[in-house]
Enzyme design. Structure first.
Site, mmCIF file in Angstrom:
data_model
loop_
_atom_site.group_PDB
_atom_site.id
_atom_site.type_symbol
_atom_site.label_atom_id
_atom_site.label_comp_id
_atom_site.label_asym_id
_atom_site.label_seq_id
_atom_site.Cartn_x
_atom_site.Cartn_y
_atom_site.Cartn_z
ATOM 1 N N ASP A 27 -1.135 -3.144 11.550
ATOM 2 C CA ASP A 27 -1.055 -2.363 12.884
ATOM 3 C C ASP A 27 -1.872 -2.975 13.929
ATOM 4 O OD1 ASP A 27 1.174 -0.828 12.250
ATOM 5 O OD2 ASP A 27 -0.426 0.967 11.647
ATOM 6 N N LYS B 113 0.577 7.087 5.500
ATOM 7 C CA LYS B 113 -0.332 5.865 5.604
ATOM 8 C C LYS B 113 -1.828 6.137 5.151
ATOM 9 C CE LYS B 113 1.454 3.650 9.775
ATOM 10 N NZ LYS B 113 1.323 3.364 10.988
#
Ligand code: ATR
Length: 280
Positions: free
Chosen positions: A106, A70
């Site tokens: 997220d 990520k």
């Protein structure tokens, strides 16, 4: 039906074998009647750059990026959203005419999950963890809640996260994650979020049961197991519990909206994910 016009979406990470993302995205795409397919690619770290180039070369429309890429993926992208610049991590890529744009859903996924169960305005929050997920969640909830107390095993990472929040004008404090600090802080908070990996695939909790109090909202981002020890203890202490599957489906729904422009049926995604988890 898959045909020559089918657009491809994918997950890139390692490991991805147990990911629920292909299941929840394909059911949602099918439900929306969109000619897309979502597949998972497990790749080695030394192939990340090639994999991202491959997204462009093959005209893959979008991707989810998961552990452990990520952060590393940022350097291969052409544009980054405001959230990504703030958080420093990407979980969603949109390929727009060969321009790769990085997003992070997220935080907003966690925000939607929380808002399903509780008001956030003027609420005080304990956030356990200071990694990528914790940063995304802190960024997303900071504008709503009245204070975020970040507790992390490595204290200086908590200090760094709280400082960044304070620089942006939000009320935040940092402490080391231990029982004494938890006991002092939990008295005055409405919401506790576990954004550490403690409890994943093991029956341990970052918070001793005796510190949990009735009415506290306890949100665990871990969804494996579905009911972590923290959530089981919280349920037994009459807390309001939110499991990590909610964040999974809401972050997925936000990614799907970025790729296709359509917001999917979150309930369907959740029910499908639940069935899969219960089969395991
Ligand atoms: P993610 O992207 O999922 O947030 P991460 O950036 O590696 O993953 O962050 C993991 C978080 O879980 C960190 O806050 C980590 O604490 P440290 O900063 O001290 O490493 C926390 N964590 C992991 N294992 C832990 C453990 N056994 N006890 C307490 N915290 C733990």
């Amino acid at each position: 039906m898959i045909n020559s016009k089918t657009k491809v979406l994918c997950l890139v990470g390692k490991p991805v074998r147990h990911s629920l993302s292909p299941i929840i995205h394909n059911i949602a795409l099918n439900d929306l009647n969109l000619n897309y397919v979502y597949v998972a690619f497990e790749i080695e770290g030394n192939q990340l750059e090639n994999a991202i180039r491959g997204i462009k070369a093959l005209g893959i429309k979008g991707a989810n990026i998961t552990m452990p890429y990520k952060i590393e993926v940022l350097k291969y992208l052409d544009e980054l959203s405001k959230d990504v610049k703030e958080i420093g991590a990407v979980n969603t890529i949109l390929n727009e005419n060969s321009i790769l744009k990085g997003y992070n859903t997220d935080g907003v996924g966690a925000l939607r999950a929380l808002e399903k169960f509780t008001e956030l305005d003027d609420k005080k929050v304990i956030l356990l963890g200071a990694g990528g997920s914790a940063k995304a969640i802190a960024t997303a909830i900071s504008e709503k809640v009245s204070e975020i107390v970040v507790l992390n095993r490595t204290e200086n990472k908590a200090v760094e996260l709280a400082s960044r929040l304070k620089e942006r004008g939000f009320n935040a404090r940092a402490l080391k994650l231990n029982n004494k600090n938890l006991r002092n802080e939990i008295r005055n908070v409405h919401i506790l979020i576990n954004a550490t990996s403690v409890g994943m695939n093991s029956d341990v909790s970052p918070v001793p049961k005796y510190l949990l109090k009735p009415g506290l909202v306890v949100f665990d981002i871990v969804y494996n197991p579905l009911e972590t020890k923290l959530l089981r203890d919280a349920r037994e202490k009459q807390c309001i519990t939110i499991n990590g599957l909610w964040m999974l489906v809401y972050q997925g729904a936000e990614s799907l909206k970025i790729w296709t422009g359509f917001y999917p049926n979150v309930q369907l995604m959740r029910e499908t994910a639940l069935k899969m988890v219960r089969k395991r």
